[in-house]
Design a protein around this motif. Structure first.
Motif, short mmCIF file in Angstrom:
data_model
loop_
_atom_site.label_atom_id
_atom_site.label_comp_id
_atom_site.label_asym_id
_atom_site.label_seq_id
_atom_site.Cartn_x
_atom_site.Cartn_y
_atom_site.Cartn_z
N VAL A 25 55.57 -52.73 53.41
CA VAL A 25 55.67 -51.28 53.18
C VAL A 25 54.29 -50.71 52.88
O VAL A 25 53.89 -49.68 53.41
CB VAL A 25 56.63 -50.99 52.00
N ASP A 26 53.53 -51.41 52.03
CA ASP A 26 52.24 -50.88 51.59
C ASP A 26 51.42 -52.03 50.99
O ASP A 26 51.50 -52.31 49.79
CB ASP A 26 52.48 -49.77 50.56
N PRO A 27 50.61 -52.70 51.82
CA PRO A 27 49.93 -53.91 51.34
C PRO A 27 48.97 -53.66 50.18
O PRO A 27 48.82 -54.51 49.30
CB PRO A 27 49.17 -54.41 52.59
N ALA A 28 48.36 -52.47 50.16
CA ALA A 28 47.42 -52.18 49.06
C ALA A 28 48.17 -52.08 47.75
O ALA A 28 47.75 -52.63 46.72
CB ALA A 28 46.66 -50.90 49.35
N GLU A 29 49.30 -51.37 47.78
CA GLU A 29 50.10 -51.19 46.56
C GLU A 29 50.71 -52.54 46.14
O GLU A 29 50.76 -52.86 44.95
CB GLU A 29 51.21 -50.15 46.84
#
Ligand code: HEM
Length: 426
Positions: A25-29
Protein backbone atom coordinates in the motif's frame (compact mmCIF):
# COMPACT_ATOMS: atom_id res chain seq x y z
CA UNK A 1 12.21 -0.24 21.30
CA UNK A 2 8.45 -0.29 20.99
CA UNK A 3 6.37 1.01 18.10
CA UNK A 4 3.07 2.85 18.28
CA UNK A 5 1.00 -0.32 18.54
CA UNK A 6 3.16 -1.63 21.36
CA UNK A 7 4.84 -4.17 19.13
CA UNK A 8 8.61 -4.31 19.67
CA UNK A 9 10.79 -3.45 16.72
CA UNK A 10 12.27 -6.95 16.72
CA UNK A 11 8.76 -8.30 16.24
CA UNK A 12 8.13 -5.86 13.37
CA UNK A 13 11.37 -7.07 11.77
CA UNK A 14 10.28 -10.70 12.13
CA UNK A 15 6.95 -9.92 10.51
CA UNK A 16 8.26 -7.75 7.68
CA UNK A 17 6.85 -9.01 4.39
CA UNK A 18 7.28 -6.95 1.21
CA UNK A 19 4.81 -9.09 -0.74
CA UNK A 20 1.65 -8.21 1.18
CA UNK A 21 -0.10 -5.69 3.38
CA UNK A 22 1.31 -2.28 4.29
CA UNK A 23 4.43 -2.44 2.08
CA UNK A 24 2.28 -2.85 -1.02
CA UNK A 25 0.00 0.00 0.00
CA UNK A 26 2.76 2.43 0.98
CA UNK A 27 6.33 1.15 1.39
CA UNK A 28 7.62 4.36 2.96
CA UNK A 29 4.91 4.36 5.63
CA UNK A 30 5.32 0.61 6.18
CA UNK A 31 8.95 1.21 7.20
CA UNK A 32 8.48 4.31 9.32
CA UNK A 33 9.00 2.20 12.46
CA UNK A 34 12.30 0.98 11.04
CA UNK A 35 13.58 4.45 10.14
CA UNK A 36 12.79 5.52 13.70
CA UNK A 37 13.85 2.47 15.68
CA UNK A 38 15.79 -0.15 13.77
CA UNK A 39 17.13 1.31 10.52
CA UNK A 40 19.03 -1.84 9.49
CA UNK A 41 17.32 -5.12 10.31
CA UNK A 42 17.37 -8.74 9.20
CA UNK A 43 14.17 -10.02 7.63
CA UNK A 44 13.91 -13.77 8.23
CA UNK A 45 11.01 -14.11 5.79
CA UNK A 46 13.11 -12.62 2.99
CA UNK A 47 16.64 -13.61 4.02
CA UNK A 48 17.74 -10.02 3.41
CA UNK A 49 19.00 -7.16 5.57
CA UNK A 50 16.61 -4.25 5.09
CA UNK A 51 18.08 -0.73 5.02
CA UNK A 52 15.58 2.11 5.47
CA UNK A 53 17.38 5.41 6.14
CA UNK A 54 18.45 7.86 3.43
CA UNK A 55 22.12 8.19 4.45
CA UNK A 56 22.62 4.45 4.89
CA UNK A 57 21.07 3.67 1.49
CA UNK A 58 23.26 6.29 -0.16
CA UNK A 59 26.38 4.92 1.56
CA UNK A 60 25.58 1.46 0.18
CA UNK A 61 25.02 2.82 -3.35
CA UNK A 62 28.25 4.78 -3.07
CA UNK A 63 30.46 1.67 -2.72
CA UNK A 64 29.82 -0.85 -5.51
CA UNK A 65 32.91 -2.85 -4.52
CA UNK A 66 32.01 -3.68 -0.92
CA UNK A 67 28.31 -3.69 -1.82
CA UNK A 68 28.25 -5.61 -5.08
CA UNK A 69 25.22 -5.32 -7.38
CA UNK A 70 25.64 -8.95 -8.47
CA UNK A 71 22.32 -10.01 -6.90
CA UNK A 72 20.24 -7.24 -8.47
CA UNK A 73 18.54 -9.54 -11.01
CA UNK A 74 18.46 -12.71 -8.88
CA UNK A 75 15.04 -14.31 -8.43
CA UNK A 76 14.03 -13.02 -5.01
CA UNK A 77 11.64 -15.95 -4.58
CA UNK A 78 13.73 -19.06 -5.15
CA UNK A 79 12.58 -20.95 -8.25
CA UNK A 80 10.97 -24.37 -7.88
CA UNK A 81 12.67 -27.41 -9.41
CA UNK A 82 9.98 -27.50 -12.10
CA UNK A 83 10.60 -23.85 -13.00
CA UNK A 84 14.35 -24.48 -13.29
CA UNK A 85 13.62 -27.42 -15.62
CA UNK A 86 11.33 -25.32 -17.80
CA UNK A 87 13.95 -22.59 -18.12
CA UNK A 88 16.61 -25.12 -19.01
CA UNK A 89 14.40 -26.27 -21.87
CA UNK A 90 14.71 -22.77 -23.36
CA UNK A 91 18.52 -22.64 -22.92
CA UNK A 92 17.89 -19.75 -20.57
CA UNK A 93 21.21 -18.16 -19.58
CA UNK A 94 20.42 -14.68 -18.30
CA UNK A 95 23.58 -13.35 -16.65
CA UNK A 96 25.32 -10.01 -16.15
CA UNK A 97 23.92 -6.95 -17.89
CA UNK A 98 24.95 -3.46 -16.81
CA UNK A 99 23.00 -3.02 -13.63
CA UNK A 100 24.29 -6.22 -11.97
CA UNK A 101 27.88 -6.17 -13.30
CA UNK A 102 30.85 -5.75 -10.97
CA UNK A 103 33.78 -3.40 -11.40
CA UNK A 104 35.95 -2.96 -13.32
CA UNK A 105 33.96 -4.65 -16.13
CA UNK A 106 30.93 -2.47 -15.41
CA UNK A 107 32.57 0.92 -15.80
CA UNK A 108 34.41 -0.04 -18.99
CA UNK A 109 31.12 -1.17 -20.48
CA UNK A 110 29.14 1.80 -19.24
CA UNK A 111 31.69 4.17 -20.78
CA UNK A 112 31.63 2.32 -24.09
CA UNK A 113 27.83 2.55 -24.30
CA UNK A 114 26.84 5.88 -22.76
CA UNK A 115 26.92 8.18 -25.81
CA UNK A 116 23.35 7.42 -26.83
CA UNK A 117 22.08 8.84 -23.55
CA UNK A 118 23.68 12.27 -23.98
CA UNK A 119 21.23 15.21 -23.79
CA UNK A 120 21.70 16.29 -27.42
CA UNK A 121 20.60 12.84 -28.59
CA UNK A 122 17.58 12.88 -26.29
CA UNK A 123 16.52 16.20 -27.76
CA UNK A 124 15.62 14.32 -30.96
CA UNK A 125 13.35 11.90 -29.10
CA UNK A 126 11.16 14.66 -27.68
CA UNK A 127 8.99 15.26 -30.72
CA UNK A 128 8.27 11.56 -31.03
CA UNK A 129 7.17 11.36 -27.39
CA UNK A 130 4.92 14.38 -27.84
CA UNK A 131 3.44 13.05 -31.05
CA UNK A 132 2.64 9.65 -29.53
CA UNK A 133 1.15 11.29 -26.44
CA UNK A 134 -1.05 13.60 -28.50
CA UNK A 135 -2.36 10.74 -30.60
CA UNK A 136 -3.37 8.81 -27.50
CA UNK A 137 -5.10 11.82 -25.97
CA UNK A 138 -6.92 12.53 -29.27
CA UNK A 139 -8.33 9.02 -29.08
CA UNK A 140 -9.95 9.44 -25.64
CA UNK A 141 -10.42 13.16 -25.09
CA UNK A 142 -14.12 13.17 -25.98
CA UNK A 143 -14.98 10.07 -23.95
CA UNK A 144 -15.05 11.54 -20.43
CA UNK A 145 -13.60 8.45 -18.78
CA UNK A 146 -10.56 6.29 -19.43
CA UNK A 147 -8.20 3.79 -17.83
CA UNK A 148 -5.03 5.80 -18.32
CA UNK A 149 -2.50 2.96 -18.21
CA UNK A 150 -4.08 1.02 -21.05
CA UNK A 151 -4.94 4.16 -22.96
CA UNK A 152 -1.52 5.80 -22.79
CA UNK A 153 0.90 5.18 -19.96
CA UNK A 154 1.79 1.63 -20.90
CA UNK A 155 2.20 1.85 -24.62
CA UNK A 156 3.87 5.21 -25.06
CA UNK A 157 6.91 4.34 -22.87
CA UNK A 158 7.04 0.93 -24.54
CA UNK A 159 7.12 2.47 -28.05
CA UNK A 160 9.65 5.09 -26.97
CA UNK A 161 11.85 2.37 -25.47
CA UNK A 162 11.66 0.16 -28.55
CA UNK A 163 12.45 3.11 -30.78
CA UNK A 164 15.40 4.15 -28.60
CA UNK A 165 16.73 0.59 -28.60
CA UNK A 166 16.00 -0.03 -32.29
CA UNK A 167 13.85 -3.09 -31.49
CA UNK A 168 11.04 -3.90 -33.97
CA UNK A 169 7.59 -2.80 -32.83
CA UNK A 170 5.68 -5.81 -34.14
CA UNK A 171 5.44 -7.75 -30.86
CA UNK A 172 3.93 -5.20 -28.53
CA UNK A 173 1.25 -7.44 -27.02
CA UNK A 174 3.70 -10.31 -26.46
CA UNK A 175 6.21 -7.95 -24.91
CA UNK A 176 3.70 -6.96 -22.26
CA UNK A 177 3.37 -10.61 -21.18
CA UNK A 178 7.13 -11.08 -21.31
CA UNK A 179 7.90 -7.98 -19.26
CA UNK A 180 5.41 -8.92 -16.61
CA UNK A 181 6.89 -12.43 -16.41
CA UNK A 182 10.44 -11.10 -16.08
CA UNK A 183 9.34 -8.72 -13.36
CA UNK A 184 7.42 -11.36 -11.36
CA UNK A 185 10.28 -13.81 -11.86
CA UNK A 186 12.86 -11.36 -10.50
CA UNK A 187 11.09 -9.28 -7.85
CA UNK A 188 7.76 -11.00 -7.20
CA UNK A 189 6.35 -13.92 -5.28
CA UNK A 190 4.85 -16.39 -7.74
CA UNK A 191 3.10 -19.45 -6.30
CA UNK A 192 4.61 -22.82 -7.33
CA UNK A 193 1.94 -23.11 -10.07
CA UNK A 194 2.60 -19.58 -11.32
CA UNK A 195 6.34 -20.31 -11.34
CA UNK A 196 5.91 -22.77 -14.19
CA UNK A 197 3.86 -20.38 -16.34
CA UNK A 198 6.27 -17.54 -15.57
CA UNK A 199 9.24 -19.76 -16.45
CA UNK A 200 7.69 -20.51 -19.86
CA UNK A 201 7.14 -16.82 -20.54
CA UNK A 202 10.65 -15.90 -19.35
CA UNK A 203 12.11 -18.71 -21.49
CA UNK A 204 10.21 -17.45 -24.54
CA UNK A 205 11.33 -13.91 -23.77
CA UNK A 206 14.95 -15.14 -23.70
CA UNK A 207 14.56 -16.81 -27.08
CA UNK A 208 12.79 -13.81 -28.53
CA UNK A 209 15.70 -11.59 -27.33
CA UNK A 210 18.12 -13.89 -29.17
CA UNK A 211 16.07 -13.69 -32.38
CA UNK A 212 15.88 -9.91 -32.23
CA UNK A 213 19.67 -9.72 -31.86
CA UNK A 214 20.12 -11.89 -34.95
CA UNK A 215 17.76 -9.64 -36.93
CA UNK A 216 19.56 -6.54 -35.70
CA UNK A 217 22.99 -7.92 -36.60
CA UNK A 218 21.81 -7.90 -40.22
CA UNK A 219 20.80 -4.21 -40.04
CA UNK A 220 24.34 -2.88 -39.87
CA UNK A 221 23.38 0.79 -40.17
CA UNK A 222 20.62 0.70 -37.50
CA UNK A 223 20.43 3.75 -35.25
CA UNK A 224 19.12 2.26 -31.97
CA UNK A 225 21.12 1.77 -28.77
CA UNK A 226 21.06 -2.00 -29.20
CA UNK A 227 22.38 -1.63 -32.78
CA UNK A 228 25.18 0.46 -31.37
CA UNK A 229 25.76 -2.15 -28.64
CA UNK A 230 25.98 -4.89 -31.28
CA UNK A 231 28.56 -2.88 -33.25
CA UNK A 232 30.57 -2.36 -30.02
CA UNK A 233 30.30 -6.11 -29.39
CA UNK A 234 32.08 -6.68 -32.70
CA UNK A 235 34.69 -3.97 -31.97
CA UNK A 236 35.46 -4.84 -28.35
CA UNK A 237 34.06 -8.30 -27.58
CA UNK A 238 35.93 -8.58 -24.28
CA UNK A 239 34.18 -5.46 -22.89
CA UNK A 240 30.78 -5.70 -24.60
CA UNK A 241 30.53 -9.49 -24.41
CA UNK A 242 28.12 -11.82 -26.25
CA UNK A 243 26.53 -12.86 -22.98
CA UNK A 244 26.01 -9.20 -22.08
CA UNK A 245 24.30 -8.46 -25.41
CA UNK A 246 21.79 -11.30 -25.01
CA UNK A 247 21.07 -10.67 -21.32
CA UNK A 248 20.77 -6.92 -21.84
CA UNK A 249 18.44 -7.32 -24.79
CA UNK A 250 16.00 -8.94 -22.42
CA UNK A 251 16.58 -6.81 -19.33
CA UNK A 252 16.55 -3.40 -21.01
CA UNK A 253 13.08 -3.77 -22.45
CA UNK A 254 11.77 -3.98 -18.90
CA UNK A 255 14.25 -1.43 -17.48
CA UNK A 256 13.32 1.16 -20.05
CA UNK A 257 9.56 1.01 -20.13
CA UNK A 258 8.05 -0.78 -17.13
CA UNK A 259 9.85 1.66 -14.81
CA UNK A 260 8.58 4.67 -16.74
CA UNK A 261 4.98 3.43 -17.13
CA UNK A 262 4.67 2.73 -13.42
CA UNK A 263 6.30 6.05 -12.44
CA UNK A 264 3.89 7.90 -14.73
CA UNK A 265 0.86 6.12 -13.28
CA UNK A 266 2.04 6.93 -9.75
CA UNK A 267 2.55 10.53 -10.83
CA UNK A 268 -1.01 11.04 -12.13
CA UNK A 269 -2.48 9.31 -9.10
CA UNK A 270 -0.43 11.45 -6.72
CA UNK A 271 -1.07 14.78 -8.45
CA UNK A 272 -4.79 14.17 -8.90
CA UNK A 273 -5.16 13.29 -5.25
CA UNK A 274 -3.36 16.51 -4.28
CA UNK A 275 -5.69 18.82 -6.16
CA UNK A 276 -4.00 22.12 -5.41
CA UNK A 277 -0.69 20.80 -6.77
CA UNK A 278 -2.47 19.67 -9.95
CA UNK A 279 -4.15 23.08 -10.29
CA UNK A 280 -0.84 24.86 -9.75
CA UNK A 281 0.88 22.99 -12.59
CA UNK A 282 -2.13 23.56 -14.86
CA UNK A 283 -1.81 27.29 -14.18
CA UNK A 284 1.97 27.36 -14.47
CA UNK A 285 3.59 24.59 -16.56
CA UNK A 286 7.07 25.80 -15.59
CA UNK A 287 6.43 23.99 -12.28
CA UNK A 288 6.23 20.63 -14.08
CA UNK A 289 9.92 19.55 -13.97
CA UNK A 290 10.10 19.91 -10.18
CA UNK A 291 6.67 18.30 -9.81
CA UNK A 292 8.03 15.29 -11.73
CA UNK A 293 10.99 15.05 -9.30
CA UNK A 294 8.68 15.31 -6.31
CA UNK A 295 6.49 12.53 -7.74
CA UNK A 296 9.60 10.37 -8.21
CA UNK A 297 10.52 11.06 -4.59
CA UNK A 298 7.10 10.66 -3.04
CA UNK A 299 5.80 7.80 -5.20
CA UNK A 300 8.61 6.35 -7.29
CA UNK A 301 8.29 3.22 -9.39
CA UNK A 302 11.45 1.51 -8.11
CA UNK A 303 10.96 1.33 -4.37
CA UNK A 304 13.82 -0.98 -3.36
CA UNK A 305 17.00 -2.33 -4.90
CA UNK A 306 19.58 -4.95 -3.94
CA UNK A 307 23.24 -5.35 -3.08
CA UNK A 308 25.42 -8.10 -1.57
CA UNK A 309 28.47 -7.59 0.65
CA UNK A 310 31.81 -8.86 -0.66
CA UNK A 311 33.44 -8.67 2.79
CA UNK A 312 32.54 -7.78 6.37
CA UNK A 313 30.76 -4.41 6.30
CA UNK A 314 29.05 -1.95 8.62
CA UNK A 315 25.82 -0.21 7.64
CA UNK A 316 24.16 2.25 9.99
CA UNK A 317 26.30 0.90 12.84
CA UNK A 318 25.24 -2.70 12.20
CA UNK A 319 27.97 -5.24 11.39
CA UNK A 320 27.20 -7.48 8.44
CA UNK A 321 29.08 -10.61 7.39
CA UNK A 322 30.50 -11.22 3.93
CA UNK A 323 27.79 -12.38 1.53
CA UNK A 324 24.97 -10.55 3.35
CA UNK A 325 22.10 -9.69 1.01
CA UNK A 326 20.70 -6.19 1.33
CA UNK A 327 17.31 -4.78 0.37
CA UNK A 328 17.83 -1.03 0.28
CA UNK A 329 14.43 0.62 0.28
CA UNK A 330 14.66 3.86 -1.68
CA UNK A 331 10.98 4.63 -1.05
CA UNK A 332 11.78 4.72 2.67
CA UNK A 333 14.94 6.80 2.21
CA UNK A 334 12.92 9.20 0.06
CA UNK A 335 10.66 9.89 3.03
CA UNK A 336 13.36 10.05 5.67
CA UNK A 337 12.87 13.10 7.90
CA UNK A 338 16.62 13.21 8.45
CA UNK A 339 17.06 14.31 4.85
CA UNK A 340 13.72 15.77 3.71
CA UNK A 341 11.80 18.27 5.80
CA UNK A 342 8.18 17.15 6.38
CA UNK A 343 9.22 14.11 4.38
CA UNK A 344 5.77 12.54 4.21
CA UNK A 345 4.25 15.71 2.71
CA UNK A 346 3.83 15.94 -1.05
CA UNK A 347 5.18 19.35 -2.05
CA UNK A 348 5.93 20.24 -5.68
CA UNK A 349 7.83 23.34 -4.48
CA UNK A 350 10.32 21.29 -2.42
CA UNK A 351 13.81 22.51 -3.31
CA UNK A 352 15.66 19.24 -2.71
CA UNK A 353 13.12 16.88 -4.32
CA UNK A 354 15.80 15.95 -6.88
CA UNK A 355 17.86 14.33 -4.10
CA UNK A 356 15.52 11.31 -4.24
CA UNK A 357 17.04 7.85 -4.67
CA UNK A 358 14.53 6.47 -7.16
CA UNK A 359 17.13 6.32 -9.96
CA UNK A 360 19.76 4.85 -7.61
CA UNK A 361 23.00 6.65 -6.99
CA UNK A 362 26.68 6.48 -7.88
CA UNK A 363 28.37 4.20 -10.40
CA UNK A 364 25.18 2.44 -11.51
CA UNK A 365 22.80 5.38 -11.40
CA UNK A 366 20.10 4.95 -14.01
CA UNK A 367 21.46 5.70 -17.48
CA UNK A 368 17.96 6.37 -18.82
CA UNK A 369 16.87 8.79 -16.10
CA UNK A 370 16.57 11.73 -18.47
CA UNK A 371 14.47 9.71 -20.90
CA UNK A 372 12.09 8.74 -18.09
CA UNK A 373 11.92 12.32 -16.83
CA UNK A 374 11.29 13.67 -20.32
CA UNK A 375 8.38 11.29 -20.89
CA UNK A 376 6.82 12.15 -17.55
CA UNK A 377 7.19 15.87 -18.23
CA UNK A 378 5.59 15.60 -21.67
CA UNK A 379 2.67 13.54 -20.31
CA UNK A 380 2.00 16.29 -17.80
CA UNK A 381 2.45 19.15 -20.26
CA UNK A 382 -0.07 17.63 -22.67
CA UNK A 383 -2.59 16.45 -20.09
CA UNK A 384 -2.64 19.63 -17.96
CA UNK A 385 -3.17 21.76 -21.08
CA UNK A 386 -5.86 19.62 -22.64
CA UNK A 387 -7.59 18.14 -19.59
CA UNK A 388 -7.08 20.47 -16.61
CA UNK A 389 -10.48 19.36 -15.25
CA UNK A 390 -9.30 15.72 -15.08
CA UNK A 391 -10.07 13.91 -11.81
CA UNK A 392 -9.52 10.47 -10.31
CA UNK A 393 -12.56 8.20 -10.60
CA UNK A 394 -13.85 6.33 -7.53
CA UNK A 395 -11.85 3.11 -7.41
CA UNK A 396 -9.89 0.65 -5.32
CA UNK A 397 -6.21 0.51 -6.23
CA UNK A 398 -4.35 -2.77 -6.44
CA UNK A 399 -0.61 -3.40 -6.69
CA UNK A 400 1.34 -6.38 -7.94
CA UNK A 401 3.32 -8.05 -5.12
CA UNK A 402 6.94 -6.98 -5.71
CA UNK A 403 9.84 -5.86 -3.59
CA UNK A 404 10.89 -3.34 -6.19
CA UNK A 405 8.47 -2.38 -8.97
CA UNK A 406 5.52 -0.32 -7.82
CA UNK A 407 2.52 1.25 -9.51
CA UNK A 408 -1.27 0.74 -9.56
CA UNK A 409 -2.58 -2.00 -11.84
CA UNK A 410 -5.29 0.34 -13.10
CA UNK A 411 -5.87 4.08 -13.03
CA UNK A 412 -9.35 5.27 -13.94
CA UNK A 413 -9.77 8.98 -14.56
CA UNK A 414 -12.78 11.03 -15.66
CA UNK A 415 -13.78 14.52 -16.78
CA UNK A 416 -16.65 16.35 -18.44
CA UNK A 417 -15.85 16.51 -22.18
CA UNK A 418 -18.21 19.48 -22.57
CA UNK A 419 -15.70 21.46 -20.52
CA UNK A 420 -12.64 20.51 -22.61
CA UNK A 421 -10.76 23.79 -23.22
CA UNK A 422 -10.14 22.95 -26.88
CA UNK A 423 -13.88 22.95 -27.59
CA UNK A 424 -13.77 26.73 -27.05
CA UNK A 425 -11.02 27.14 -29.62
CA UNK A 426 -13.36 26.54 -32.55
C1 HEM B 1 19.63 1.49 -13.82
C2 HEM B 1 15.39 3.21 -12.14
C3 HEM B 1 14.12 4.49 -16.68
C4 HEM B 1 18.11 2.28 -18.37
C5 HEM B 1 18.59 1.85 -12.97
C6 HEM B 1 18.59 1.66 -11.54
C7 HEM B 1 17.41 2.14 -11.07
C8 HEM B 1 16.65 2.62 -12.21
C9 HEM B 1 16.94 2.15 -9.62
C10 HEM B 1 19.73 1.06 -10.68
C11 HEM B 1 20.58 2.21 -10.17
C12 HEM B 1 21.71 1.87 -9.22
O1 HEM B 1 22.05 0.69 -9.04
O2 HEM B 1 22.29 2.83 -8.65
C13 HEM B 1 14.70 3.74 -13.22
C14 HEM B 1 13.45 4.47 -13.13
C15 HEM B 1 13.10 4.84 -14.41
C16 HEM B 1 14.12 4.33 -15.30
C17 HEM B 1 12.70 4.76 -11.84
C18 HEM B 1 11.91 5.63 -14.91
C19 HEM B 1 11.19 6.48 -14.21
C20 HEM B 1 15.08 4.00 -17.54
C21 HEM B 1 15.07 4.13 -18.98
C22 HEM B 1 16.19 3.49 -19.46
C23 HEM B 1 16.91 2.97 -18.30
C24 HEM B 1 14.00 4.88 -19.76
C25 HEM B 1 16.69 3.31 -20.87
C26 HEM B 1 16.20 3.82 -21.94
C27 HEM B 1 18.87 1.92 -17.28
C28 HEM B 1 20.18 1.29 -17.39
C29 HEM B 1 20.64 1.06 -16.07
C30 HEM B 1 19.57 1.55 -15.19
C31 HEM B 1 20.93 0.95 -18.66
C32 HEM B 1 21.96 0.41 -15.63
C33 HEM B 1 23.01 1.47 -15.31
C34 HEM B 1 24.29 0.89 -14.71
O3 HEM B 1 24.25 -0.13 -14.03
O4 HEM B 1 25.36 1.49 -14.94
N1 HEM B 1 17.40 2.43 -13.36
N2 HEM B 1 15.06 3.67 -14.54
N3 HEM B 1 16.21 3.28 -17.16
N4 HEM B 1 18.54 2.07 -15.95
FE1 HEM B 1 16.85 2.93 -15.26
Amino acid sequence: AVNAKGCPASEMAAQFDPFEGPYLVDPAEALRWSRDQLPVFYSPKLGYWVVSRYDDIKAVFRDPILFSPKNVLEKITPPTKEAVEVLRGYDYAMDRTMVNEDEPAHMARRRALIDHFLPERLERQQEMVRQLTRERIDAFIDSGRVELIDAMLYEVPLLVALHFLGVPEDEIATLRTFSLAHSVNTWGKPTPEQQVQVAHDVGRFWQYAGEVIEKMRAETAGDGWMHYTIRKNAEMPEIVTDSYVHSMMMAIIVAAHETTSLASANMFKTLLSHRSAWEDICADPSLIPNAVEECLRYAGSIVAWRRQTTGPATVGGVDLPEGAKLLIVQASGNQDERHFENADRFDIYRDNAVDHLTFGYGAHQCMGKNIGRMEMRIFLEEMTRRLPHLRLAEQEFSYMPSTSFRGPDRLWVEWDPALNPERDDH
